[in-house]
Scaffold this active site. Structure first.
Site, PDB file in Angstrom:
ATOM      1  N   HIS A 140      10.834  -0.248   2.351  1.00  0.00           N
ATOM      2  CA  HIS A 140      11.120   1.176   2.515  1.00  0.00           C
ATOM      3  C   HIS A 140      11.268   1.520   3.986  1.00  0.00           C
ATOM      4  O   HIS A 140      10.919   0.733   4.879  1.00  0.00           O
ATOM      5  CB  HIS A 140      10.034   2.041   1.869  1.00  0.00           C
ATOM      6  CG  HIS A 140       8.657   1.864   2.449  1.00  0.00           C
ATOM      7  ND1 HIS A 140       8.262   2.466   3.626  1.00  0.00           N
ATOM      8  CD2 HIS A 140       7.577   1.158   2.008  1.00  0.00           C
ATOM      9  CE1 HIS A 140       7.000   2.149   3.885  1.00  0.00           C
ATOM     10  NE2 HIS A 140       6.563   1.346   2.927  1.00  0.00           N
ATOM     11  N   CYS A 156       3.012  -2.813   1.530  1.00  0.00           N
ATOM     12  CA  CYS A 156       4.467  -2.724   1.413  1.00  0.00           C
ATOM     13  C   CYS A 156       5.136  -3.241   2.679  1.00  0.00           C
ATOM     14  O   CYS A 156       4.488  -3.645   3.632  1.00  0.00           O
ATOM     15  CB  CYS A 156       4.885  -1.283   1.139  1.00  0.00           C
ATOM     16  SG  CYS A 156       4.744  -0.807  -0.585  1.00  0.00           S
TER      17      CYS A 156
END
Length: 301
Positions: A140, A156
């Site tokens: 992301h 992440c």
């Protein structure tokens, strides 16, 4: 004289064009040492090497692009393994995991439960999920571009926003993702020279490649009939600064000739793998976005 001046000016313009063309080539990607991972011969394949904090995008077996990334911290490690791209969500809302709400509270920050799309959203403009949704893993964007590259996330993989958008515009559901943990990289350049790159062991994992390194280097020496510089190997292993070192070149200041290609050594062995982090060990940042569009995607798998 005027004709001579025009010819000189023309040559200068051609030289500038040649320089511009060279600058346009993805030289940084070509000269980036790559981990030794078996790459899919057809389709797209993403390879993330955690100690390197780099994401490699391959198309039909060939390296297309390299992205700097920020991965999990020591306490919230990004797990290794084989995954697929399972969703792409644009302008996501971030539903803050309970573990991160607790962290906000401990740090004296306002506790947020949902962060809407916008410049303050830690997900940036896009979230590309890989693995099962319960893992909460994804590539992301970020509202903190200075944190990339590094070891700062809750599990992440952060990219700068432009890179995250470029990735989202390239990949599709079902594309392969391999997350590796290789601190020692061996690459050959186009002149046949051998380059060693060693990274810090950020996660303090047992390094299964170390016992095979000496035998691999001896085998390379025998095959190529070129002596390797053992002192350079020792220095690289001691410093672990992520700088490629030519261990076959006569000059210690040699430059990489053309592209670097990984030497297949680890991929030919059945190495013990570090245990992936469990959900208890690594609360995820930020988890799949749970916007209306995302919820529909979760329901359909």
């Amino acid at each position: 004289m005027m004709q001579s001046n025009r010819m000189s000016a023309a040559r200068a313009r051609l030289a500038l064009l040649a320089v511009a063309a060279c600058l346009a080539l993805p030289a940084a990607a070509a000269e980036t040492p790559a981990p030794d991972v078996q790459i899919s011969a057809a389709g797209r394949h993403l390879v993330l090497n955690l100690p390197q904090a780099r994401l490699f995008l391959y198309q039909d077996g060939k390296l297309d692009r390299v992205f700097p990334v920020a991965v999990g911290k020591m306490l919230t490690q990004t797990p290794i393994g084989s995954f697929d791209i399972t969703g792409i969500y644009r302008d996501p809302s971030w539903h803050v995991p309970k573990s991160i709400q607790d962290e906000m509270k401990r740090n004296g920050k306002p506790v947020q439960t949902v962060v809407p799309p916008g410049p303050d959203n830690p997900l940036g403009p896009v979230f590309v999920r890989f693995g099962e949704s319960k893992l909460g893993l994804g590539f992301h964007g970020t509202n903190a571009p200075a944190s990339v590259p590094g070891f700062r996330s809750h599990g992440c993989v952060r990219l700068r926003n432009d890179d995250a958008l470029a990735l989202a515009n390239t990949v599709s559901r079902g594309d392969a993702v391999t997350v590796a943990y290789q601190t020692i990289l061996l690459n050959e350049d186009e002149a046949g020279q051998l380059w060693l790159t060693v990274y810090r062991n950020h996660y303090k994992q047992d390094d299964p490649s170390m016992p095979y390194l000496a035998d691999t280097l001896l085998a390379w020496q025998r095959q190529h009939q070129i002596a390797l510089y053992g002192q350079r190997v020792d220095n690289a292993l001691k410093q672990r600064n992520g700088t490629p070192v030519c261990i076959s070149c006569k000059s210690a200041k040699a430059q990489v000739s053309g592209a670097l290609s990984p030497l297949p050594w680890l991929s030919r062995m059945s190495l013990p793998q570090p245990l992936p982090a469990t959900d208890e060990q690594a609360p995820r940042e930020p988890g799949p976005p749970v916007s209306q569009r995302a919820r529909a995607a979760h329901r359909t798998g």
